[in-house]
Design an enzyme around this catalytic site. Structure first.
Site, PDB file in Angstrom:
ATOM      1  N   LYS A   1       0.826  -1.225   0.000  1.00 34.77           N
ATOM      2  CA  LYS A   1       0.000   0.000   0.000  1.00 34.77           C
ATOM      3  C   LYS A   1       0.851   1.262   0.000  1.00 34.77           C
ATOM      4  O   LYS A   1       0.509   2.247  -0.623  1.00 34.77           O
ATOM      5  CB  LYS A   1      -0.966   0.005   1.191  1.00 34.77           C
ATOM      6  CG  LYS A   1      -0.298   0.071   2.540  1.00 34.77           C
ATOM      7  CD  LYS A   1      -1.159  -0.477   3.635  1.00 34.77           C
ATOM      8  CE  LYS A   1      -1.204  -1.971   3.557  1.00 34.77           C
ATOM      9  NZ  LYS A   1      -0.339  -2.804   4.269  1.00 34.77           N
TER      10      LYS A   1
ATOM     11  N   GLU B   1      -5.016  -6.261  -4.768  1.00 35.28           N
ATOM     12  CA  GLU B   1      -6.076  -6.595  -3.801  1.00 35.28           C
ATOM     13  C   GLU B   1      -5.549  -6.645  -2.365  1.00 35.28           C
ATOM     14  O   GLU B   1      -6.210  -6.201  -1.421  1.00 35.28           O
ATOM     15  CB  GLU B   1      -6.692  -7.960  -4.171  1.00 35.28           C
ATOM     16  CG  GLU B   1      -7.831  -8.394  -3.280  1.00 35.28           C
ATOM     17  CD  GLU B   1      -9.062  -7.502  -3.444  1.00 35.28           C
ATOM     18  OE1 GLU B   1      -9.691  -7.556  -4.496  1.00 35.28           O
ATOM     19  OE2 GLU B   1      -9.370  -6.742  -2.498  1.00 35.28           O
TER      20      GLU B   1
ATOM     21  N   LYS C   1      -4.387   3.358   2.512  1.00 38.65           N
ATOM     22  CA  LYS C   1      -5.468   2.478   2.037  1.00 38.65           C
ATOM     23  C   LYS C   1      -6.651   3.296   1.504  1.00 38.65           C
ATOM     24  O   LYS C   1      -7.223   2.962   0.458  1.00 38.65           O
ATOM     25  CB  LYS C   1      -5.934   1.575   3.182  1.00 38.65           C
ATOM     26  CG  LYS C   1      -4.857   0.588   3.625  1.00 38.65           C
ATOM     27  CD  LYS C   1      -5.241  -0.081   4.939  1.00 38.65           C
ATOM     28  CE  LYS C   1      -4.162  -1.020   5.435  1.00 38.65           C
ATOM     29  NZ  LYS C   1      -4.384  -1.483   6.811  1.00 38.65           N
TER      30      LYS C   1
HETATM   31  N1  HSE Z   1      -0.777  -2.411  10.391  1.00 38.73           N
HETATM   32  C1  HSE Z   1      -1.993  -2.592   9.666  1.00 38.73           C
HETATM   33  C2  HSE Z   1      -3.158  -2.660  10.617  1.00 38.73           C
HETATM   34  C3  HSE Z   1      -2.013  -3.814   8.797  1.00 38.73           C
HETATM   35  O1  HSE Z   1      -2.978  -2.542  11.819  1.00 38.73           O
HETATM   36  O2  HSE Z   1      -4.282  -2.806  10.134  1.00 38.73           O
HETATM   37  C4  HSE Z   1      -1.217  -3.635   7.564  1.00 38.73           C
HETATM   38  O3  HSE Z   1      -1.723  -2.597   6.799  1.00 38.73           O
END
Ligand code: HSE
Length: 447
Positions: A106, A130, A206
């Site tokens: 990401k 994905e 994200k």
């Molecule tokens: N560190 C992230 C989380 C997971 O705690 O959701 C990886 O993106």
């Protein structure tokens, strides 16, 4: 037509070895469903003997990633090294050879997505991602294919498991942030260096990817308004609960109504201003997202045809992430088999006039917690400033039982533009009766 596709993997750590293990378990099942066998041909690793959760057959391993990418037998490449420097070099090298690339990265997409998708298009291939958002939840596929016939008017995501775990425990145990963070680190739920998660940047990556996919213009992460959860105290969580809300770190992607009404054609949002943000939000306890707890992720999507939908699952972990990589491996293999690299491109720029809205223009309701002197006239001074800014108050709590220098004063505000509210609060915070920086949290009504 090809019945077998040779895969090269770069990165044999947690996610990489998870994908090897998942392929060992389910490659046959996948072949019986798709008619194409994905054969893992080579894996480039940092060190042959590094510890990994699942073993990788020694015969497949090399420490030379170029030997994998450049191998003429290898038709597609999965990049699972993480980071943005070497990963970018690897992805570009494979795309330039016309090989489809599958990534879980990401941070790489957030920083270099536009360049990488342009390189894929130029070389007639694709970049699949994905696994980069919400681990095992197939949200990219849902937005790209399942909702191809929808305008995504609203998307709300709990996309960071670490923050959700911390906020859930703060609420359930009445604990404060530092205590829960330390315990989460001791148990391996939070990283030793937690800022990527708790300051909201992982969620920013994200949400930027989801916004780009949903709205068709690449969202620059710098345009995303981000707040983390360090400033949330247990008292905020308790007062929010008393008012009927749960605090969640929400990624929000929303077409601003003014832009929608200005559109020329019904249903068109050409040139839309889109809210793309990450901040702790008061979610009504009756809303399904208020009940997504611990490390789980959830994404609530509203399409203009489908209405409301919800996706829930594990957003991280070797197996959940491997599940997402397998899905992309199949898409890439089928695109190779049928020579259809542009069936539904993983990212199709289609809205050149769209833009991210300024947070100052985003309208919402608010929760404000002030620490004030308990002296006559305090409330009047504060409400005068809000009234002059035309900000309505929907409720006020000044709980009994607090004594000393300052007492908490909680205000719930009616809808107002963020810029108006922050300006009024800046004036309020300068009043001598206000003893600490105000806490300002947005309230989401999901309307
Ligand atoms: N560190 C992230 C989380 C997971 O705690 O959701 C990886 O993106």
């Amino acid at each position: 037509m090809m019945d077998q596709v040779n895969l090269g993997m770069i990165g044999g750590g947690t996610v990489g070895s998870g994908v090897v293990h998942a392929l060992q378990q389910n490659a046959e099942l996948m072949t019986s469903r798709t008619g194409v066998l994905i054969r893992l041909a080579k894996v480039a690793v940092k060190a042959l003997d590094e510890p990994r959760p699942y073993p990788i057959p020694r015969v497949l391993m090399t420490t030379d990633w170029q030997a994998v990418v450049n191998d003429p037998q290898i038709q597609m490449v999965t990049e699972l090294v993480g980071g943005t420097t070497l990963a970018r070099t690897i992805v570009l090298a494979a795309l330039r050879l016309g090989k489809p690339v599958i990534t879980a990265n990401k941070a790489l997409l957030s920083a270099h997505g536009e360049e990488l998708f342009a390189a894929a298009a130029k070389h007639g291939t694709n970049l699949y991602y994905e696994a980069s958002v919400c681990g095992g939840i197939p949200i990219i596929k849902a937005l790209r294919e399942g909702f191809v016939g929808n305008r995504i008017t609203h998307l709300y995501g709990i996309v960071n498991g670490t923050c959700n775990y911390i906020l859930t425990r703060m609420k359930l145990e009445g604990a404060d942030f530092d205590t829960v963070l330390k315990d989460a680190q001791a148990q391996g739920y939070a990283e030793a260096e937690p800022s990527l998660d708790v300051d909201g940047h992982d969620a920013q990556h994200k949400i930027g990817i989801l916004a780009s996919l949903a709205h068709g213009f690449w969202v620059n992460p710098k345009d995303i308004y981000v707040e983390g959860i360090r400033h949330i105290s247990r008292i905020d969580i308790q007062f929010a609960d008393r008012l009927g809300y749960t605090i969640k770190l929400l990624g929000i992607i929303k077409i601003l109504p003014a832009a929608t009404t200005k559109s020329r054609k019904p249903g068109s949002t050409a040139g839309a201003r889109v809210q793309v943000s990450v901040y702790p939000t008061l979610v009504p306890n009756t809303h399904v997202l208020a009940n997504v707890n611990h490390v789980f992720n959830a994404v609530f999507v509203r399409g203009n045809i489908v209405g409301d939908t919800l996706f829930y699952g594990r957003g991280a972990g070797k197996d959940a992430t491997a599940s997402a990589v397998l899905s992309d491996l199949v898409d890439a293999a089928l695109d190779l088999k049928f020579a259809t690299p542009h069936r539904i491109p993983p990212f199709a720029p289609h809205e050149k006039a769209g833009a991210v809205a300024r947070i100052e223009d985003v309208v919402s309701r608010y929760f404000v917690r002030l620490s004030v002197s308990d002296v006559p006239g305090t409330l009047a001074r504060i409400t005068r400033i809000l009234g002059e800014a035309r900000i309505g108050i929907s409720s006020v709590i000044q709980p009994e039982g607090h004594e000393g220098e300052s007492v908490p004063l909680i205000l719930m505000l009616h809808t107002a533009a963020s810029g108006t509210v922050t300006a009024a609060l800046s004036t309020i915070s300068k009043l001598p009766v206000v003893k600490a920086s105000p806490v300002l949290l947005r309230v989401e009504t999901f309307e």
